[in-house]
Design an enzyme around this catalytic site. Structure first.
Site, PDB file in Angstrom:
ATOM      1  N   CYS A 274      -3.494  -8.596  -9.932  1.00  0.00           N
ATOM      2  CA  CYS A 274      -2.771  -9.509  -9.122  1.00  0.00           C
ATOM      3  C   CYS A 274      -2.848 -11.265  -9.388  1.00  0.00           C
ATOM      4  CB  CYS A 274      -1.856  -9.688  -7.610  1.00  0.00           C
ATOM      5  SG  CYS A 274      -3.005  -9.440  -6.203  1.00  0.00           S
ATOM      6  N   HIS A 322      -1.621  -9.799  -1.209  1.00  0.00           N
ATOM      7  CA  HIS A 322      -1.411  -9.925  -2.885  1.00  0.00           C
ATOM      8  C   HIS A 322      -0.304 -11.232  -3.292  1.00  0.00           C
ATOM      9  CE1 HIS A 322       0.694  -7.219  -6.054  1.00  0.00           C
ATOM     10  NE2 HIS A 322       1.896  -8.460  -5.819  1.00  0.00           N
ATOM     11  N   HIS A 334       5.292 -10.198 -11.017  1.00  0.00           N
ATOM     12  CA  HIS A 334       3.376  -9.915 -10.631  1.00  0.00           C
ATOM     13  C   HIS A 334       2.805  -8.550 -10.919  1.00  0.00           C
ATOM     14  CE1 HIS A 334       5.450  -6.448  -7.338  1.00  0.00           C
ATOM     15  NE2 HIS A 334       6.007  -7.276  -8.512  1.00  0.00           N
TER      16      HIS A 334
END
Length: 361
Positions: A274, A322, A334
């Site tokens: 990520c 994240h 993402h």
């Protein structure tokens, strides 16, 4: 649902829970003894209920989030190792140059001392009496004094060079220890990532194909509900920010990666995690930003969610484990997790911690 199938799913979830809470340090394990004979295959049973699949989904979320935290730790240790390696290489260069300078200064100081010794055999009074030209003697005396001062200067400079070398050597030793600590931290984080992902894959492998498909539908439905609730809160009312020039470049880069696989620790070009995606996207726009989602949250400027614009980074979960890039219209691009590909999703489909702006002035 049949009891055999229910027991299989429950056993899988229980086994995974044991991975989420590791054994305490120093725990001893008894010899398991001989391997028991394989148990008879359970009779065919009905598939898992939605409630049981929700329990599985909850455990998978915990495992993959724990893997994301360990991935951040791995990436941070990797960055520190790179920094320490670069500093160690620079110190090695300085040490080499310092030794060469020390040799040069030593040769010059030695030559000056020898010259002074050769001309210093008689006292100055005797030299004045024996000299045919007193003015020439006095001029020579001045030059000797200058030479003496120069010699002392060379010796002082050589002493400073020696001290610099000692300092560089001590710094190099500290950097080597730091590098070793980084490598150990990275190795520990690597094992933790692999352990969590293996447990998640083991849990998913217990599901039938139809159950896995239903599990994915449940995930999508949960994401849709979260996105609808997020938008329904009015969080984006009045938000109309346009991407900066750099932000637009970062968004285009990130969108070009859609469909590529997630791989923990990866920074492209074939796969990303990520924060690997967001850091590379902004690097493509000419701006270096921190490598991990936690560092991005800690070090980049925070902006209000209602003021975000395309290119801003949305940080998720209370532990900042994240990150995704806002692309406008309530959507984010993402890299979700292992086993998935880079995708566009609702920006509110996960718990939002906050928003940061890499190119804030």
């Amino acid at each position: 649902m049949g009891t055999g199938r229910r027991g299989l799913i429950a056993a899988a979830v229980t086994a995974v829970c044991a991975v989420i809470v590791p054994a305490a340090p120093g725990t001893a394990f008894a010899d398991p003894g001989p391997t028991p004979p394989p148990a008879a295959a359970p009779p065919p049973a009905a598939t898992a209920s939605d409630e049981e699949l929700e329990a599985v989904r909850d455990e998978l979320d915990k495992l993959y989030r724990a893997a994301a935290v360990a991935t951040d730790e791995y990436n941070a240790a990797e960055e520190e190792a790179r920094r320490h390696s670069a500093e160690l290489a620079e110190l090695a260069r300085k040490i080499t140059e310092g030794r060469e300078e020390l040799d040069r200064l030593g040769n010059r100081a030695g030559a000056a001392a020898r010259a002074q010794y050769r001309t210093g055999g008689l006292p100055d009074e005797a030299k004045l009496v024996l000299s045919d030209d007193p003015r020439q003697f006095l001029d020579g005396t001045g030059r000797v004094l200058q030479g003496q001062r120069a010699t002392k200067g060379l010796i002082a400079e050589r002493n400073r060079a020696q001290q610099d070398l000692r300092t560089y050597a001590a710094d190099a030793s500290a950097r080597r220890k730091g590098l070793e600590a980084d490598r150990e931290a990275k190795q520990a984080a690597r094992k933790e990532v692999e352990r969590r992902i293996a447990a998640a894959e083991e849990l998913e492998s217990r599901l039938e194909r139809e159950e896995r498909e239903r599990l994915e539908r449940l995930e999508r439905e949960a994401a849709r509900r979260a996105q609808a609730a997020w938008l329904g809160s009015g969080v984006l009312e009045g938000a109309s920010g346009e991407a900066s020039e750099r932000g637009g470049k970062a968004v285009r880069f990130a969108m070009d990666q859609v469909g590529k696989p997630y791989r923990w620790g990866a920074e492209g070009p074939a796969a990303y995690d990520c924060s690997g995606l967001t850091s590379r996207a902004w690097a493509s726009a000419g701006l270096a930003i921190p490598r991990t989602s936690q560092q991005q949250w800690e070090q980049l400027r925070h902006v209000d969610v209602g003021e975000m614009r395309p290119g801003d980074l949305i940080i998720y979960f209370p532990d900042a484990s994240h990150v995704g890039m806002y692309v406008g219209d309530g959507m984010v691009v993402h890299a979700p997790r292992p086993g998935r590909t880079i995708t566009v999703a609702g920006a509110g489909s996960m718990p939002v911690l906050g928003v940061v702006r890499p190119d804030a002035t």
